[in-house]
Design a protein around this motif. Sequence first.
Motif, mmCIF file in Angstrom:
data_model
loop_
_atom_site.group_PDB
_atom_site.id
_atom_site.type_symbol
_atom_site.label_atom_id
_atom_site.label_comp_id
_atom_site.label_asym_id
_atom_site.label_seq_id
_atom_site.Cartn_x
_atom_site.Cartn_y
_atom_site.Cartn_z
ATOM 1 N N ILE A 178 -12.804 4.251 13.295
ATOM 2 C CA ILE A 178 -11.360 4.310 13.065
ATOM 3 C C ILE A 178 -10.822 5.660 13.518
ATOM 4 O O ILE A 178 -11.266 6.710 13.036
ATOM 5 C CB ILE A 178 -11.028 4.084 11.578
ATOM 6 C CG1 ILE A 178 -11.537 2.702 11.129
ATOM 7 C CG2 ILE A 178 -9.523 4.217 11.327
ATOM 8 C CD1 ILE A 178 -11.378 2.440 9.642
ATOM 9 N N ILE A 179 -9.877 5.623 14.440
ATOM 10 C CA ILE A 179 -9.168 6.829 14.856
ATOM 11 C C ILE A 179 -7.789 6.802 14.213
ATOM 12 O O ILE A 179 -6.978 5.917 14.479
ATOM 13 C CB ILE A 179 -9.035 6.895 16.391
ATOM 14 C CG1 ILE A 179 -10.405 7.069 17.038
ATOM 15 C CG2 ILE A 179 -8.103 8.042 16.795
ATOM 16 C CD1 ILE A 179 -10.373 7.124 18.560
ATOM 17 N N ALA A 182 -18.192 2.697 10.930
ATOM 18 C CA ALA A 182 -19.053 3.709 11.537
ATOM 19 C C ALA A 182 -18.614 5.106 11.139
ATOM 20 O O ALA A 182 -19.431 6.027 11.039
ATOM 21 C CB ALA A 182 -19.022 3.570 13.056
ATOM 22 N N GLY A 183 -17.307 5.283 10.952
ATOM 23 C CA GLY A 183 -16.764 6.585 10.605
ATOM 24 C C GLY A 183 -15.282 6.622 10.911
ATOM 25 O O GLY A 183 -14.707 5.651 11.404
ATOM 26 N N ILE A 184 -14.678 7.745 10.588
ATOM 27 C CA ILE A 184 -13.255 7.930 10.833
ATOM 28 C C ILE A 184 -13.028 9.326 11.380
ATOM 29 O O ILE A 184 -13.770 10.274 11.047
ATOM 30 C CB ILE A 184 -12.436 7.700 9.540
ATOM 31 C CG1 ILE A 184 -10.934 7.707 9.835
ATOM 32 C CG2 ILE A 184 -12.806 8.710 8.460
ATOM 33 C CD1 ILE A 184 -10.084 7.211 8.664
ATOM 34 N N ILE A 202 -8.581 11.189 2.897
ATOM 35 C CA ILE A 202 -9.409 9.985 2.992
ATOM 36 C C ILE A 202 -10.707 10.172 2.211
ATOM 37 O O ILE A 202 -11.188 9.260 1.527
ATOM 38 C CB ILE A 202 -9.715 9.647 4.465
ATOM 39 C CG1 ILE A 202 -8.455 9.111 5.150
ATOM 40 C CG2 ILE A 202 -10.856 8.652 4.583
ATOM 41 C CD1 ILE A 202 -7.991 7.760 4.665
ATOM 42 N N ALA A 203 -11.284 11.364 2.306
ATOM 43 C CA ALA A 203 -12.551 11.628 1.632
ATOM 44 C C ALA A 203 -12.441 11.488 0.126
ATOM 45 O O ALA A 203 -13.411 11.102 -0.546
ATOM 46 C CB ALA A 203 -13.057 13.021 1.993
ATOM 47 N N CYS A 204 -11.278 11.768 -0.422
ATOM 48 C CA CYS A 204 -11.082 11.641 -1.871
ATOM 49 C C CYS A 204 -11.150 10.180 -2.313
ATOM 50 O O CYS A 204 -11.656 9.876 -3.394
ATOM 51 C CB CYS A 204 -9.740 12.234 -2.278
ATOM 52 S SG CYS A 204 -9.643 14.027 -2.094
ATOM 53 N N THR A 205 -10.647 9.279 -1.459
ATOM 54 C CA THR A 205 -10.620 7.856 -1.799
ATOM 55 C C THR A 205 -11.870 7.129 -1.338
ATOM 56 O O THR A 205 -12.366 6.219 -2.012
ATOM 57 C CB THR A 205 -9.381 7.182 -1.168
ATOM 58 O OG1 THR A 205 -8.214 7.924 -1.525
ATOM 59 C CG2 THR A 205 -9.223 5.752 -1.655
ATOM 60 N N PHE A 206 -12.393 7.539 -0.173
ATOM 61 C CA PHE A 206 -13.573 6.884 0.412
ATOM 62 C C PHE A 206 -14.644 7.939 0.713
ATOM 63 O O PHE A 206 -14.904 8.263 1.880
ATOM 64 C CB PHE A 206 -13.186 6.138 1.694
ATOM 65 C CG PHE A 206 -12.136 5.081 1.509
ATOM 66 C CD1 PHE A 206 -12.478 3.813 1.063
ATOM 67 C CD2 PHE A 206 -10.799 5.364 1.771
ATOM 68 C CE1 PHE A 206 -11.514 2.831 0.889
ATOM 69 C CE2 PHE A 206 -9.823 4.392 1.601
ATOM 70 C CZ PHE A 206 -10.183 3.121 1.155
ATOM 71 N N PRO A 207 -15.263 8.491 -0.314
ATOM 72 C CA PRO A 207 -16.204 9.598 -0.097
ATOM 73 C C PRO A 207 -17.436 9.215 0.716
ATOM 74 O O PRO A 207 -18.076 10.089 1.309
ATOM 75 C CB PRO A 207 -16.591 10.015 -1.523
ATOM 76 C CG PRO A 207 -16.298 8.806 -2.368
ATOM 77 C CD PRO A 207 -15.111 8.156 -1.741
ATOM 78 N N ALA A 208 -17.782 7.927 0.755
ATOM 79 C CA ALA A 208 -18.978 7.507 1.479
ATOM 80 C C ALA A 208 -18.748 7.338 2.974
ATOM 81 O O ALA A 208 -19.706 7.203 3.745
ATOM 82 C CB ALA A 208 -19.506 6.191 0.901
ATOM 83 N N VAL A 209 -17.487 7.351 3.410
ATOM 84 C CA VAL A 209 -17.173 7.142 4.825
ATOM 85 C C VAL A 209 -17.419 8.434 5.605
ATOM 86 O O VAL A 209 -16.934 9.509 5.226
ATOM 87 C CB VAL A 209 -15.719 6.674 5.001
ATOM 88 C CG1 VAL A 209 -15.336 6.624 6.481
ATOM 89 C CG2 VAL A 209 -15.545 5.295 4.372
ATOM 90 N N THR A 210 -18.126 8.328 6.713
ATOM 91 C CA THR A 210 -18.451 9.491 7.541
ATOM 92 C C THR A 210 -17.215 10.002 8.266
ATOM 93 O O THR A 210 -16.502 9.233 8.915
ATOM 94 C CB THR A 210 -19.517 9.135 8.578
ATOM 95 O OG1 THR A 210 -20.683 8.676 7.905
ATOM 96 C CG2 THR A 210 -19.863 10.342 9.443
ATOM 97 N N ARG A 211 -16.953 11.284 8.151
ATOM 98 C CA ARG A 211 -15.855 11.915 8.884
ATOM 99 C C ARG A 211 -16.440 12.542 10.152
ATOM 100 O O ARG A 211 -17.271 13.440 10.081
ATOM 101 C CB ARG A 211 -15.166 12.963 8.019
ATOM 102 C CG ARG A 211 -14.359 12.363 6.869
ATOM 103 C CD ARG A 211 -13.843 13.442 5.935
ATOM 104 N NE ARG A 211 -14.932 14.026 5.148
ATOM 105 C CZ ARG A 211 -14.824 15.124 4.415
ATOM 106 N NH1 ARG A 211 -13.666 15.786 4.389
ATOM 107 N NH2 ARG A 211 -15.851 15.581 3.724
ATOM 108 N N LEU A 242 -16.887 9.743 17.382
ATOM 109 C CA LEU A 242 -16.493 8.489 16.737
ATOM 110 C C LEU A 242 -16.751 7.303 17.666
ATOM 111 O O LEU A 242 -17.348 6.292 17.271
ATOM 112 C CB LEU A 242 -15.026 8.578 16.338
ATOM 113 C CG LEU A 242 -14.338 7.464 15.539
ATOM 114 C CD1 LEU A 242 -14.008 6.248 16.362
ATOM 115 C CD2 LEU A 242 -15.111 7.112 14.295
ATOM 116 N N ILE A 243 -16.335 7.440 18.919
ATOM 117 C CA ILE A 243 -16.518 6.358 19.893
ATOM 118 C C ILE A 243 -18.007 6.089 20.108
ATOM 119 O O ILE A 243 -18.448 4.934 20.150
ATOM 120 C CB ILE A 243 -15.827 6.719 21.222
ATOM 121 C CG1 ILE A 243 -14.300 6.688 21.027
ATOM 122 C CG2 ILE A 243 -16.239 5.775 22.339
ATOM 123 C CD1 ILE A 243 -13.506 7.296 22.172
ATOM 124 N N ALA A 244 -18.804 7.129 20.211
ATOM 125 C CA ALA A 244 -20.239 6.972 20.452
ATOM 126 C C ALA A 244 -20.927 6.228 19.318
ATOM 127 O O ALA A 244 -21.910 5.506 19.548
ATOM 128 C CB ALA A 244 -20.890 8.342 20.652
#
Length: 323
Positions: A10-11, A35-37, A48-57, A64-66
């Motif tokens: 996600i971009i 995959a990540g944001i 975003i990290a506060c709401t979705f801490p498990a999502v890779t930044r 991100l594309i890779a």
Amino acid sequence: MTRDALSLGIIGAGIMGERMLGVVSAQTDIPVRVAGIWDPSPASLDRIACTFPAVTRMADADALIAASTCVYVASPPGSHIGYARRASAAGRSVFLEKPLAVDLEEARRFVAEGDAVGAVNFPFASSPAVATIARWIAEGAIGAPRRLVIDVAFAHWPRPWQTDAAAWLDARREGGFTREVVSHFLFLTRRLVGPLRELRGNANFPEPHRSERAIQATLRAGDVPVFVTGQVGGTRQDDHNTWTLLGESGAVRLRDWSIAERLRPNGQFETAPDALPNDQARLVALRRQLDGVVRMTRGEPHALATFVEALEVQEVVEGLVAR
């Protein structure tokens, strides 16, 4: 979740990116994982990290594309095609927010190139209410279509939940309710009624550098005349809209994004018994959109908006706001 789940990057960590994260996180029956944001704004990523801490930044767009199989581009409009081209060059499919671009010529070139595998996020392609209206039309509820009326109104623009993005949503170059809202109803018109052509109309820009405050237009969808009106300040509601298709023997309409209604013999519109409020219908539609993204990436048939459809909508939108 299977091991071969589609890896969605996600971009854009704004409203749409966060919504998509929420839908993917809540689903266990579709083969999609995040995959990540990435967002150029560290503050947005921290939120975003506060709401979705498990999502890779991710560190940047290329990382991100890779890491992705498909890239969802939910950034401001001016960046859509640039990211789409980068993702496509890396062999990724793309799912873009509308419009395709700010520059209409750039959008035309992108579609003409035909290099990218992808689609555009017009949720009416997966809307339960739209499916109901399409079924009514197919069953002959209105007979031959005679006229279509689109009317949108807002207490304020941007809407209260969009204030964080007001810098571009209320700017003349990228923003305005015609691009942001009317485009959805033009897509719906294109999908259910026919190709869009013969635009006439105007937009009112009373404040320098800010987006339009009123529009009025006529066009045709196939052979059906279409009448479009919109204004800021025309309602106390944050967002009120109707899409009404009238035919030789009846009428159907979509009200406030998610309520399917049809005209009864007593002259009153009757709401479909299974109608959902927009906050619930939006989640259903986005979940179906994700299913379409999986199919699109696999090369299977899907109902998502094509680049060609999105360009046709943008041609009308940009033609109107340029007047």
